[in-house]
Design an enzyme around this catalytic site. Structure first.
Site, short mmCIF file in Angstrom:
data_model
loop_
_atom_site.label_atom_id
_atom_site.label_comp_id
_atom_site.label_asym_id
_atom_site.label_seq_id
_atom_site.Cartn_x
_atom_site.Cartn_y
_atom_site.Cartn_z
N HIS A 33 0.83 -1.21 0.00
CA HIS A 33 0.00 0.00 0.00
C HIS A 33 0.87 1.26 0.00
O HIS A 33 0.68 2.16 -0.84
CB HIS A 33 -0.91 -0.01 1.23
CG HIS A 33 -1.81 1.18 1.34
ND1 HIS A 33 -3.10 1.18 0.86
CD2 HIS A 33 -1.60 2.42 1.86
CE1 HIS A 33 -3.65 2.36 1.08
NE2 HIS A 33 -2.76 3.14 1.68
N GLU A 34 1.81 1.32 0.92
CA GLU A 34 2.66 2.51 1.02
C GLU A 34 3.59 2.63 -0.18
O GLU A 34 3.92 3.74 -0.61
CB GLU A 34 3.46 2.49 2.32
CG GLU A 34 2.62 2.44 3.58
CD GLU A 34 1.61 3.57 3.68
OE1 GLU A 34 1.85 4.64 3.07
OE2 GLU A 34 0.59 3.39 4.36
N HIS A 37 1.85 4.57 -2.87
CA HIS A 37 1.96 6.01 -2.66
C HIS A 37 3.35 6.51 -3.05
O HIS A 37 3.50 7.53 -3.74
CB HIS A 37 1.72 6.35 -1.18
CG HIS A 37 0.32 6.14 -0.71
ND1 HIS A 37 -0.77 6.57 -1.43
CD2 HIS A 37 -0.17 5.58 0.43
CE1 HIS A 37 -1.88 6.27 -0.75
NE2 HIS A 37 -1.53 5.67 0.37
#
Length: 379
Positions: A33-34, A37
């Site tokens: 997920h990170e 980003h």
């Protein structure tokens, strides 16, 4: 003291049997997920100050050549990417901080970027969660294929919704609630999340289509990990004679297509569950927090690595979906503000954003408290 060590350190013990699988599952999902980003942010030319797995005190870390601090922190229940100039929950510099940015930093600061770059960077986190699920399913379908059964009825439970609707042994499902079905699992997938909803079933009987209506009822069952779950059923059973079970093998391309379809079904089912949950039509015990996830990770690990990887895929798509809800401070909350900004052609006022974020934070904390209560006392 030593007599407790075997129970703690064996594969059935707390550390290796539960905590390690839990950290494995959660770390992968959070990292992906990170990383979404981070990668899209870097692609958009946004500077990154820190990439963290976990919160709280730093356990270990290093600085890369771009000055980004990569670190592992003590509380392994999430993570974050800190962009240049991204200093508050509203992704804007706090009062006075903007003046401390150099000209070079302002050029790559998050809040100075066009709205589409900020939106793309925020959306990338949930997107990468979905891509992780698709990737896992693609590998599994390529390696193991998929067992399916024909959508036929071998038995009808007495006094069940199916029996009351007139469904008979030997009938074949053609469609459920307007959706064409090809396998018995398609029927189960559609029915399982529709307890209490009248559904239209088109059945093939003696070469003719027959349309009936049945209302699935909730029934407690055991899932593959041994957890008690409530699912909707109509009371029909298949068997090997009529179901003709077979293994479908996939090419890499075919596995990818099936993986996308399967991920889409999970997203649809998750959204359906949340809508029904909000109006009180789903069992609250189906929602759990870290304790429940740890328990599931431990059970999956006992069944084998493939089961653990499947849990990673399911948790990943769930995390991705929840993060897209339009509630600050979730990613979806940021995206909602960016959508408004794109329409009105100016940023939403700081005062309005902070007010909405306070409400959103209360909702998020209330939800976290709810699932923790379920974990420890409620269920």
């Amino acid at each position: 003291m030593s007599e407790y060590l075997p129970a703690f350190l064996t594969t059935d013990g707390l550390l290796i049997g539960t905590i390690v699988p839990f950290l494995f599952v959660l770390t992968i999902v959070v990292f992906v997920h990170e990383m979404g980003h981070y990668l899209v942010g870097r692609w958009c030319g946004i500077g990154v100050k820190a990439f963290s797995i976990g919160f709280g005190p730093e356990l270990l870390g290093f600085n890369d050549r771009r000055g980004t601090r990569w670190k592992l922190c003590a509380i392994p229940l999430g993570g974050y990417v800190k962009f240049v100039g991204d200093m508050s929950v509203t992704s804007k510099p706090e009062s006075g901080e903007d003046d401390n940015l150099s000209a070079a930093e302002r050029k790559v600061a998050f809040h100075t970027q066009p709205v589409w770059k900020r939106a793309a960077t925020v959306f990338a986190g949930p997107l990468f969660n979905f891509l992780l699920t698709i990737a896992v399913f693609t590998v599994l379908f390529s390696a193991y294929g998929r067992y399916v059964m024909e959508p036929t009825v071998a038995e009808v439970r007495a006094a069940s919704p199916a029996a009351n609707a007139g469904i008979q042994p030997g009938d074949r499902f053609v469609s459920v609630d307007g959706q064409q079905v090809e396998t018995f699992s398609d029927v189960q997938r559609i029915v399982s999340g529709r307890g209490g909803d009248p559904l239209t079933f088109v059945m093939m009987r003696d070469g003719k289509e027959v349309t009936v209506t049945a209302t699935p009822e909730m029934m407690e069952q055991k899932d593959a990990l041994g957890n008690s779950v409530k699912v909707a059923v109509i009371g029909v059973v298949n068997n090997e004679e009529l179901g003709q079970p077979r293994l479908i093998s996939y090419s890499p391309g075919g596995a990818f297509v099936q993986a996308v379809s399967e991920t889409g079904h999970i997203i649809e089912r998750t959204g359906q569950f949340l809508k029904r949950f909000v109006v009180g039509r789903e069992d609250k015990c189906q929602l759990g927090g870290p304790v429940k996830i740890a328990d599931m990770a431990g059970k999956a690990a006992q069944l084998g690595f493939v089961w653990l990887v499947q849990l990673v895929a399911l948790l990943s798509v769930g995390i991705g979906f929840l993060n897209l809800l339009p509630i600050p401070p979730l990613d979806g909350g940021h995206l909602a503000f960016y959508a408004v900004e794109a329409v009105i052609r100016r940023p939403v006022s700081e005062r309005a954003m902070e007010a909405v974020y306070r409400v959103g934070m209360i909702l998020v904390l209330a939800f976290m408290g709810f699932v923790f209560w379920n974990d420890l006392f409620g269920c």
